[in-house]
Design a protein around this motif. Structure first.
Motif, PDB file in Angstrom:
ATOM      1  N   ASP A  93      65.576  65.005  55.596  1.00  0.00           N
ATOM      2  CA  ASP A  93      64.328  65.085  54.824  1.00  0.00           C
ATOM      3  C   ASP A  93      64.629  65.260  53.335  1.00  0.00           C
ATOM      4  N   LEU A  94      65.585  66.113  53.042  1.00  0.00           N
ATOM      5  CA  LEU A  94      65.965  66.352  51.645  1.00  0.00           C
ATOM      6  C   LEU A  94      66.602  65.102  51.043  1.00  0.00           C
ATOM      7  N   GLU A  95      67.416  64.442  51.824  1.00  0.00           N
ATOM      8  CA  GLU A  95      68.048  63.200  51.355  1.00  0.00           C
ATOM      9  C   GLU A  95      66.983  62.128  51.093  1.00  0.00           C
ATOM     10  N   GLY A  96      65.990  62.071  51.976  1.00  0.00           N
ATOM     11  CA  GLY A  96      64.901  61.112  51.794  1.00  0.00           C
ATOM     12  C   GLY A  96      64.103  61.389  50.536  1.00  0.00           C
ATOM     13  N   GLU A  97      63.856  62.656  50.260  1.00  0.00           N
ATOM     14  CA  GLU A  97      63.123  63.022  49.044  1.00  0.00           C
ATOM     15  C   GLU A  97      63.936  62.672  47.807  1.00  0.00           C
TER      16      GLU A  97
END
Length: 165
Positions: A93-97
Protein backbone atom coordinates in the motif's frame (compact mmCIF):
# COMPACT_ATOMS: atom_id res chain seq x y z
CA UNK A 1 18.35 -1.14 6.32
CA UNK A 2 19.79 2.25 7.22
CA UNK A 3 17.79 5.39 6.68
CA UNK A 4 19.19 7.73 4.08
CA UNK A 5 18.37 11.33 4.92
CA UNK A 6 18.53 12.62 1.33
CA UNK A 7 16.18 9.88 0.15
CA UNK A 8 13.79 10.51 2.99
CA UNK A 9 13.93 14.23 2.29
CA UNK A 10 13.23 13.55 -1.37
CA UNK A 11 10.13 11.53 -0.51
CA UNK A 12 8.96 14.08 2.06
CA UNK A 13 9.26 16.88 -0.49
CA UNK A 14 7.25 14.82 -2.95
CA UNK A 15 4.56 14.12 -0.37
CA UNK A 16 4.28 17.77 0.68
CA UNK A 17 4.22 18.89 -2.93
CA UNK A 18 1.51 16.38 -3.73
CA UNK A 19 -0.61 17.43 -0.78
CA UNK A 20 -0.56 21.09 -1.74
CA UNK A 21 -0.52 20.74 -5.50
CA UNK A 22 -3.68 20.91 -7.54
CA UNK A 23 -2.17 18.31 -9.85
CA UNK A 24 -2.41 15.78 -7.02
CA UNK A 25 -6.18 16.05 -7.30
CA UNK A 26 -6.16 15.32 -11.03
CA UNK A 27 -7.39 12.07 -12.46
CA UNK A 28 -5.60 8.83 -11.70
CA UNK A 29 -2.41 8.39 -13.77
CA UNK A 30 -2.50 5.89 -16.63
CA UNK A 31 -1.20 2.35 -16.25
CA UNK A 32 1.88 3.19 -18.33
CA UNK A 33 2.55 6.29 -16.22
CA UNK A 34 2.30 4.22 -13.03
CA UNK A 35 4.59 1.56 -14.52
CA UNK A 36 7.32 4.06 -15.31
CA UNK A 37 6.80 5.67 -11.88
CA UNK A 38 7.44 2.25 -10.27
CA UNK A 39 10.56 1.93 -12.41
CA UNK A 40 11.82 5.36 -11.24
CA UNK A 41 10.94 4.58 -7.63
CA UNK A 42 12.91 1.37 -7.82
CA UNK A 43 15.89 3.05 -9.48
CA UNK A 44 16.02 5.87 -6.90
CA UNK A 45 15.56 3.48 -3.98
CA UNK A 46 13.38 6.22 -2.52
CA UNK A 47 11.26 3.82 -0.49
CA UNK A 48 14.02 1.43 0.53
CA UNK A 49 14.23 2.91 4.02
CA UNK A 50 10.53 2.15 4.53
CA UNK A 51 11.41 -1.53 4.78
CA UNK A 52 12.62 -0.89 8.33
CA UNK A 53 9.32 0.60 9.55
CA UNK A 54 7.61 -2.70 10.40
CA UNK A 55 10.78 -4.20 11.86
CA UNK A 56 11.37 -1.15 14.06
CA UNK A 57 7.73 -1.00 15.18
CA UNK A 58 7.74 -4.67 16.14
CA UNK A 59 11.07 -4.38 17.97
CA UNK A 60 9.79 -1.38 19.91
CA UNK A 61 6.56 -3.17 20.82
CA UNK A 62 8.46 -6.27 21.92
CA UNK A 63 10.71 -4.18 24.15
CA UNK A 64 7.76 -2.37 25.73
CA UNK A 65 5.75 -5.51 26.38
CA UNK A 66 8.68 -7.60 27.59
CA UNK A 67 9.75 -4.82 29.97
CA UNK A 68 6.31 -5.07 31.63
CA UNK A 69 6.12 -8.88 31.45
CA UNK A 70 9.64 -10.37 31.29
CA UNK A 71 8.32 -13.80 32.23
CA UNK A 72 6.29 -13.85 28.99
CA UNK A 73 9.14 -12.81 26.69
CA UNK A 74 8.96 -15.87 24.43
CA UNK A 75 5.20 -15.65 23.96
CA UNK A 76 5.34 -11.89 23.36
CA UNK A 77 8.13 -12.27 20.83
CA UNK A 78 6.29 -15.02 18.94
CA UNK A 79 2.97 -13.15 18.86
CA UNK A 80 4.55 -9.86 17.78
CA UNK A 81 6.47 -11.68 15.03
CA UNK A 82 3.28 -13.35 13.80
CA UNK A 83 1.41 -10.03 13.76
CA UNK A 84 4.28 -8.31 11.98
CA UNK A 85 4.27 -10.98 9.30
CA UNK A 86 0.51 -10.60 8.92
CA UNK A 87 0.91 -6.84 8.45
CA UNK A 88 3.84 -7.13 6.03
CA UNK A 89 1.47 -7.44 3.10
CA UNK A 90 0.38 -3.86 3.72
CA UNK A 91 3.84 -2.64 2.67
CA UNK A 92 2.54 -2.70 -0.89
CA UNK A 93 0.00 0.00 0.00
CA UNK A 94 2.82 2.38 0.88
CA UNK A 95 4.68 1.49 -2.30
CA UNK A 96 1.51 2.13 -4.30
CA UNK A 97 1.06 5.54 -2.71
CA UNK A 98 4.68 6.44 -3.42
CA UNK A 99 4.20 5.32 -7.03
CA UNK A 100 1.12 7.53 -7.40
CA UNK A 101 3.01 10.47 -5.88
CA UNK A 102 5.84 10.06 -8.37
CA UNK A 103 3.33 9.74 -11.21
CA UNK A 104 1.48 12.92 -10.22
CA UNK A 105 4.65 14.97 -9.90
CA UNK A 106 6.57 13.85 -12.97
CA UNK A 107 5.71 13.19 -16.59
CA UNK A 108 6.39 9.77 -18.07
CA UNK A 109 9.42 11.17 -19.88
CA UNK A 110 10.79 12.72 -16.68
CA UNK A 111 10.28 9.42 -14.86
CA UNK A 112 12.10 7.58 -17.66
CA UNK A 113 14.95 10.09 -17.40
CA UNK A 114 15.07 9.69 -13.60
CA UNK A 115 15.09 5.90 -13.89
CA UNK A 116 17.79 6.00 -16.56
CA UNK A 117 20.03 8.28 -14.50
CA UNK A 118 19.69 6.37 -11.23
CA UNK A 119 20.22 3.07 -13.07
CA UNK A 120 23.43 4.41 -14.60
CA UNK A 121 26.87 4.11 -13.04
CA UNK A 122 26.79 7.80 -12.06
CA UNK A 123 23.31 7.50 -10.57
CA UNK A 124 24.27 4.41 -8.59
CA UNK A 125 27.35 6.19 -7.30
CA UNK A 126 25.21 9.21 -6.40
CA UNK A 127 22.89 7.02 -4.32
CA UNK A 128 25.80 5.26 -2.64
CA UNK A 129 27.70 8.44 -1.77
CA UNK A 130 24.76 10.71 -0.88
CA UNK A 131 24.67 9.74 2.83
CA UNK A 132 28.39 10.51 3.23
CA UNK A 133 28.08 13.71 1.20
CA UNK A 134 25.08 14.85 3.24
CA UNK A 135 26.96 14.28 6.50
CA UNK A 136 30.08 16.07 5.28
CA UNK A 137 28.09 18.96 3.77
CA UNK A 138 26.22 19.35 7.03
CA UNK A 139 29.52 19.54 8.92
CA UNK A 140 30.87 22.06 6.43
CA UNK A 141 27.74 24.18 6.73
CA UNK A 142 28.02 24.22 10.54
CA UNK A 143 31.68 25.29 10.37
CA UNK A 144 30.82 27.96 7.81
CA UNK A 145 27.85 29.20 9.89
CA UNK A 146 30.01 29.40 13.02
CA UNK A 147 32.63 31.40 11.12
CA UNK A 148 30.04 33.77 9.65
CA UNK A 149 28.42 34.26 13.06
CA UNK A 150 31.80 34.91 14.70
CA UNK A 151 32.89 37.37 12.00
CA UNK A 152 29.56 39.18 11.90
CA UNK A 153 29.54 39.56 15.66
CA UNK A 154 33.11 40.87 15.70
CA UNK A 155 32.41 43.31 12.85
CA UNK A 156 29.20 44.61 14.42
CA UNK A 157 30.85 45.08 17.83
CA UNK A 158 33.80 46.88 16.19
CA UNK A 159 31.53 49.22 14.22
CA UNK A 160 29.37 49.91 17.26
CA UNK A 161 32.50 50.69 19.27
CA UNK A 162 33.76 53.01 16.54
CA UNK A 163 30.38 54.76 16.48
CA UNK A 164 30.52 55.23 20.24
CA UNK A 165 27.72 52.78 20.96
Amino acid sequence: MSLRAPQISFVIVLIITALFSSSSFAQEPSASHLAVARKALSATKATESFDAILFNASAKLKNQLIAKNPDKADAISNIVDEEALALATRRGDLEGEATRLFATQFTEQELNDIAAFFSSEAGSKYLATTPVLATELSKSARVWANGITRDMSANVLKRMSEAGN
